[in-house]
Enzyme design. Structure first.
Site, PDB file in Angstrom:
ATOM      1  N   GLU A 135       0.861  -1.184   0.000  1.00 16.70           N
ATOM      2  CA  GLU A 135       0.000   0.000   0.000  1.00 16.70           C
ATOM      3  C   GLU A 135       0.897   1.234   0.000  1.00 16.70           C
ATOM      4  O   GLU A 135       1.817   1.345   0.819  1.00 16.70           O
ATOM      5  CB  GLU A 135      -0.903   0.012   1.236  1.00 16.70           C
ATOM      6  CG  GLU A 135      -1.847   1.205   1.315  1.00 16.70           C
ATOM      7  CD  GLU A 135      -2.739   1.177   2.547  1.00 16.70           C
ATOM      8  OE1 GLU A 135      -3.689   1.981   2.606  1.00 16.70           O
ATOM      9  OE2 GLU A 135      -2.479   0.360   3.450  1.00 16.70           O
ATOM     10  N   GLU A 219      -9.079   9.978   5.893  1.00 19.21           N
ATOM     11  CA  GLU A 219      -9.278   8.996   6.955  1.00 19.21           C
ATOM     12  C   GLU A 219      -9.591   9.734   8.256  1.00 19.21           C
ATOM     13  O   GLU A 219      -8.682  10.216   8.930  1.00 19.21           O
ATOM     14  CB  GLU A 219      -8.029   8.130   7.154  1.00 19.21           C
ATOM     15  CG  GLU A 219      -7.766   7.153   6.041  1.00 19.21           C
ATOM     16  CD  GLU A 219      -6.548   6.283   6.305  1.00 19.21           C
ATOM     17  OE1 GLU A 219      -6.614   5.062   6.073  1.00 19.21           O
ATOM     18  OE2 GLU A 219      -5.514   6.829   6.762  1.00 19.21           O
TER      19      GLU A 219
END
Length: 239
Positions: A135, A219
């Site tokens: 990621e 986030e």
């Protein structure tokens, strides 16, 4: 047919949308872009969130998300995002350029969140797009006392800017996070340069990793009511 200036402006203007996504994984796609309210961590907190697609066409998109989250301050509650649909999926090494622009702003109170790109790669091109073997995150904003996975391993210069580079694991998935020391509200770069840095300096295997998705969002950990407004986001990939 007579072509008027008004007609041409209409062709070039973004397509207006009033698409609201409030369910946990509410999804919308159009013109090669996709949007997800993506409250994947909502079970660790208490709150609400809605993502609104304001415009989208082949040149990019604009959207905003309103959220408010409490409890378990160190747990991410969601990742509402816009994404570029990848078809076909190619090896990271096969992409010459991954050009992207992001213009955004945040408003609200007690915000603890990031604003970040999220790119997943895997040796299997059919792997689900919400996870990978690797990621890559690019934090354009860090609001409040929130931190990436892992530990800072260096300070680097990539795509004409300085970044704090973090390295860690989310389960078996290795996560590299490039964190801007101060907010970058208007960003334009070739994202391939971040992969090139990892390949040259950290052994990232670009020759056997497929790029599954290019996403941009936020986030939230806790805080709000808060609004992330993305006035323009796009991604264009070239071999």
């Amino acid at each position: 047919m007579k072509i008027t200036a008004t007609f041409l402006i209409g062709l070039l203007a973004p397509i207006a949308f009033a698409q609201q996504l409030c369910d946990q994984y509410a999804y919308h796609s159009s013109s090669g872009y996709e949007f997800n309210n993506n409250m994947w961590g909502s079970g660790s907190g208490q709150g609400s969130q809605c993502t609104n697609v304001e415009w989208v066409n082949s040149n990019g998109c604009g959207w905003r998300v309103n959220w408010q989250w409490a409890n378990n301050r160190d747990n991410v509650k969601s990742y509402p995002y816009s994404g570029k649909q990848m078809n076909p999926k190619r090896l990271v090494s096969q992409w010459r350029d991954i050009q992207s622009t992001a213009a955004w702003s945040y408003s609200g109170s007690n915000i603890r969140a990031n604003v970040a790109y999220d790119l997943f790669t895997h040796s299997n091109p059919n792997n689900p797009t919400h996870s990978g073997e690797y990621e890559l995150m690019i934090w354009l904003g860090r609001l409040g006392d929130v931190w990436p996975i892992g530990r800072q391993i260096s300070t680097v210069n990539v795509a004409g800017r300085q970044w704090q580079l973090y390295d860690g694991y989310n389960g078996a998935m290795r996560v590299y996070s490039f964190v801007a020391p101060s907010q970058v509200n208007n960003f334009q770069a070739n994202l391939k340069e971040f992969f090139d840095h990892l390949s040259a300096n950290h052994g990232y295997p670009a020759n056997n990793q497929y790029l599954l998705t290019v996403q941009f969002g936020t986030e939230p950990f806790t805080g709000g009511p808060a609004t992330l407004s993305v006035s323009n986001w796009n991604a264009n990939l070239f071999t």
